[in-house]
Scaffold this motif. Structure first.
Motif, PDB file in Angstrom:
ATOM      1  N   ALA A 121      56.714  50.712  -9.432  1.00  0.00           N
ATOM      2  CA  ALA A 121      58.121  50.557  -9.028  1.00  0.00           C
ATOM      3  C   ALA A 121      58.995  50.253 -10.245  1.00  0.00           C
ATOM      4  N   ALA A 122      58.499  49.375 -11.123  1.00  0.00           N
ATOM      5  CA  ALA A 122      59.262  49.058 -12.327  1.00  0.00           C
ATOM      6  C   ALA A 122      59.365  50.295 -13.217  1.00  0.00           C
ATOM      7  N   ALA A 123      58.312  51.115 -13.224  1.00  0.00           N
ATOM      8  CA  ALA A 123      58.336  52.337 -14.035  1.00  0.00           C
ATOM      9  C   ALA A 123      59.366  53.320 -13.494  1.00  0.00           C
ATOM     10  N   SER A 124      59.456  53.423 -12.165  1.00  0.00           N
ATOM     11  CA  SER A 124      60.449  54.356 -11.617  1.00  0.00           C
ATOM     12  C   SER A 124      61.862  53.842 -11.897  1.00  0.00           C
ATOM     13  N   ALA A 125      62.003  52.521 -12.001  1.00  0.00           N
ATOM     14  CA  ALA A 125      63.319  51.946 -12.310  1.00  0.00           C
ATOM     15  C   ALA A 125      63.763  52.249 -13.741  1.00  0.00           C
ATOM     16  N   ILE A 126      62.828  52.676 -14.617  1.00  0.00           N
ATOM     17  CA  ILE A 126      63.252  53.102 -15.952  1.00  0.00           C
ATOM     18  C   ILE A 126      63.165  54.624 -16.086  1.00  0.00           C
ATOM     19  N   GLY A 127      63.168  55.312 -14.950  1.00  0.00           N
ATOM     20  CA  GLY A 127      63.322  56.764 -14.987  1.00  0.00           C
ATOM     21  C   GLY A 127      62.032  57.560 -15.050  1.00  0.00           C
ATOM     22  N   ILE A 128      60.903  56.921 -14.779  1.00  0.00           N
ATOM     23  CA  ILE A 128      59.634  57.648 -14.831  1.00  0.00           C
ATOM     24  C   ILE A 128      59.335  58.266 -13.469  1.00  0.00           C
ATOM     25  N   ASP A 129      59.130  59.574 -13.470  1.00  0.00           N
ATOM     26  CA  ASP A 129      58.792  60.288 -12.236  1.00  0.00           C
ATOM     27  C   ASP A 129      57.286  60.165 -12.032  1.00  0.00           C
ATOM     28  N   ARG A 151      54.534  55.539 -21.435  1.00  0.00           N
ATOM     29  CA  ARG A 151      55.165  55.513 -20.108  1.00  0.00           C
ATOM     30  C   ARG A 151      54.117  55.591 -18.997  1.00  0.00           C
ATOM     31  N   ASP A 198      50.735  49.764 -14.939  1.00  0.00           N
ATOM     32  CA  ASP A 198      51.011  48.335 -14.737  1.00  0.00           C
ATOM     33  C   ASP A 198      51.863  48.091 -13.507  1.00  0.00           C
ATOM     34  N   ASP A 199      52.908  48.893 -13.307  1.00  0.00           N
ATOM     35  CA  ASP A 199      53.851  48.634 -12.215  1.00  0.00           C
ATOM     36  C   ASP A 199      54.646  49.900 -11.925  1.00  0.00           C
ATOM     37  N   ALA A 239      52.718  52.139 -18.721  1.00  0.00           N
ATOM     38  CA  ALA A 239      53.697  51.306 -18.017  1.00  0.00           C
ATOM     39  C   ALA A 239      53.568  51.538 -16.513  1.00  0.00           C
TER      40      ALA A 239
END
Ligand SMILES: Nc1ncnc2c1ncn2[C@@H]1O[C@H](COP(=O)(O)OP(=O)(O)O)[C@@H](O)[C@H]1O
Ligand SMILES: [Mg+2]
Lengths: 326, 238
Positions: A193-201, A184, A190-191, A187
């Motif tokens: 915003a995309a990481a926060s969209a899958i729940g990564i704080d 994570r 790499d990105d 991830a």
């Protein structure tokens, strides 16, 4: 996927065994009758490796570049000398050093890691300068004249400790990178915003990693403080060490466990040669080497080697198109 | 039917640009809502506000009766909002399987997460590419990876931003069929700039233009709407 997991597990297992074996062998050097020259070389290799892995854990895995790891190590060095001079036991003193550096990292982490990478980088540069200023002014830190460790420890002690820190940090990066949380983090690199969209704080992950990374840097600096035994602020908090901390993983391959090992070996070798040939130019030449690596291998030596071997692997397994046709 | 998402009078300004002007909508669970409109209508901006990429300038967003207007994106993702990006944003340094695995909440299930990632990839037809670098996929595959990654969250609400754009005809009908099948698992808002191709699978639809809703209702209502006919179905104002 079972195969994939098997491959991952095999890499972690063999990697860990290799690290443990190397760590044990290097730690045993003081009793194996090697010359003090070799022992010192290995010690410095471990020192730069430990520092490089500390940087790698934060900056290599997240892409947020820190220029503070030299200063964080310096905080550890000062903390351990002050603690030991106050007659605290070694283990407690080392712990205090790691915590001191960890706390210092929180100051910049909490304020700047919500923001973009450049804000963080500037904040780390600021910390570097701030710490130097403070240490020179604070009465208990000895001022510009520095401080001296009162008790003399046997040389094998910092040697064994440094090897252990370097080996432990390398092991940590190896295992963490392949963990789910490590995935994570990659991830996120790499990105975001995309990481926060899958729940990564993302902010929390960065603060925690920077703090852990700083604690390792502090511990590294502390062990080196025991080794060096006298600390001068201009040396301990010079930006040079922060540059080495990032050059070592970047040359070898940032974000990998093996990269800083290669980087440390190369850097220690270069340093030995240049100390004789061109002592004033040594960081400049390290910079040139780094540029060449970035130019020709993009992401460091270890990933470049990886690509080379994987290519060979494939050639060994999959027949080339020409062979299929024939 | 219970409400899964409520948007109340949402506005978004970017400096001088008033990208979304007072949009309100309610989505029931198990519903597939079409969100149509030409480029620049504000569809993506509305998605970004619902997913929490940025807050609305004014207005309120509720997820299952909980006000999430000021909550960051990661918390909304954890609360059950899965989204895709119109411009694909794969984690390029990871493999296709790792992209999905990264999105499965850690320590959530008793099952094997890697097997779960494979299941999801199989469902979107990406299993043969599981071990490839995500950066090496074609556009059609990237669009499906976006959907797979969002599904890994097991979302209650799925926001699909132009998943069909740039796909071939057969890819489009495959993915559209797949999306329709997802209704059993999640409520969906599907953005498309082409009303014709996906209105048929929608339970209900909203049409936006210049930041505002210009029509909403059942597919039939949308088809009969004179404004929509003029703008999208190629009919002259009659
Ligand atoms: N981050 C942003 N900054 C400034 N303007 C933006 C931003 N995002 C969108 N816009 C503007 O808002 C309007 C709506 O854009 P968008 O929501 O992307 O429309 P759609 O998705 O319907 O094509 C456009 O005029 C666009 O240029
Ligand atoms: Mg859009």
């Amino acid at each position: 996927m079972k195969v994939e997991r098997g491959r991952d597990l095999a890499k972690i297992t063999w990697g860990s065994l290799a690290i443990l074996a190397c760590t044990a062998a290097m730690a045993a050097l003081p009793w194996l009758g090697v010359t003090s020259y070799v022992r010192t070389l290995v010690y410095y290799g471990a020192y730069f490796l430990a520092l490089g892995q500390a940087w790698n854990l934060m900056s290599g895995l997240t892409g947020y570049v820190s220029f503070a790891h030299g200063a964080l190590a310096g905080i550890g060095a000062y903390a351990v000398v002050l603690a030991l001079n106050a007659d605290l036991p070694m283990v407690i003193s080392l712990l205090i050093a790691a915590i001191a550096a960890g706390l210092a990292s929180l100051i910049i982490g909490v304020t700047s890691l919500r923001l973009k990478g450049t804000s963080f980088t500037f904040a780390t540069l600021f910390l570097q300068e701030l710490v130097l200023l403070l240490v020179r002014k604070l009465p208990f830190a000895g001022g510009p004249g520095g401080i001296v460790l009162e008790e003399i420890f046997p040389l094998w002690l910092p040697h064994v400790l440094m090897i252990a820190v370097a080996g432990g940090a390398t092991l940590l990066v190896l295992v963490f990178r392949r963990s789910r949380t490590g995935l994570r983090v990659l991830a996120m690199r790499d990105d975001e915003a995309a990481a926060s969209a899958i729940g990564i704080d993302a902010t929390r992950v960065k603060i925690v990693l920077f703090c852990a990374s700083a604690a390792i840097a502090g511990l590294t600096g502390a062990v080196h403080g025991v080794f060096a035994s006298s600390l001068f602020p201009n040396e301990v908090f010079s930006i040079d060490l922060s540059i080495i901390a990032l050059a070592v993983p970047l040359i070898g391959g940032a974000g990998t466990a093996l990269g800083p090992v290669l980087g440390a070996v190369i850097y220690v070798g270069l340093r030995e040669i240049l100390q004789v040939l061109a002592p004033n130019l040594h960081l400049t030449i390290v910079g040139v080497v780094l540029l060449l690596v970035i130019l020709f291998m993009r992401d460091g030596i270890a990933p470049a080697l990886g690509r080379l071997f994987r290519l060979k692997d494939r050639r060994g397994q999959v027949p080339a198109i020409a062979e299929v046709r024939a | 039917m219970s409400g899964i998402l409520t948007v109340v009078d949402a506005h978004k300004r970017f400096g001088g640009i008033h990208a979304v002007r007072g949009v309100s909508l309610a989505l029931n669970s198990g519903e597939l809502l079409g969100l149509f409109g030409p480029n620049g209508a504000g569809k993506t901006t509305l998605f970004n506000m619902i997913a929490g990429l940025y807050p609305p300038t004014s207005g309120r967003i509720e997820l299952a009766s909980r006000d999430v207007t000021r909550e960051p994106a990661f918390r909304r993702a954890r609360a059950g909002i899965g989204r895709t990006f119109q411009v694909c944003r794969p984690f390029r340094g990871l493999t296709v399987a790792e992209n999905v695995l990264a999105a499965i909440p850690p320590g959530s299930g008793v099952g094997d997460d890697r097997a779960r990632a494979r299941e999801i990839l199989d469902a979107v037809g990406l299993l043969p590419k599981a071990e490839d670098a995500a950066g090496s996929l074609t556009l059609g595959m990237l669009k499906r990876l976006e959907v797979a990654r969002a599904l890994a969250l097991e979302p209650k609400l799925l926001l699909l931003d132009e998943p069909l754009a740039g796909l071939t005809a057969s890819e489009t009908s495959d993915l559209l069929g797949f999306i329709q099948g997802l209704k059993a698992r999640a409520s969906i808002i599907l953005v498309d700039h082409n009303v014709r191709q996906s209105l048929g699978v929608c339970d209900r639809a909203i049409v936006m233009d210049a930041g505002a809703v210009i029509a909403s209702g059942s597919p039939d209502t949308i088809r009969r709407d004179p404004g929509v006919r003029r703008a999208y179905l190629g009919e002259s104002a009659a």
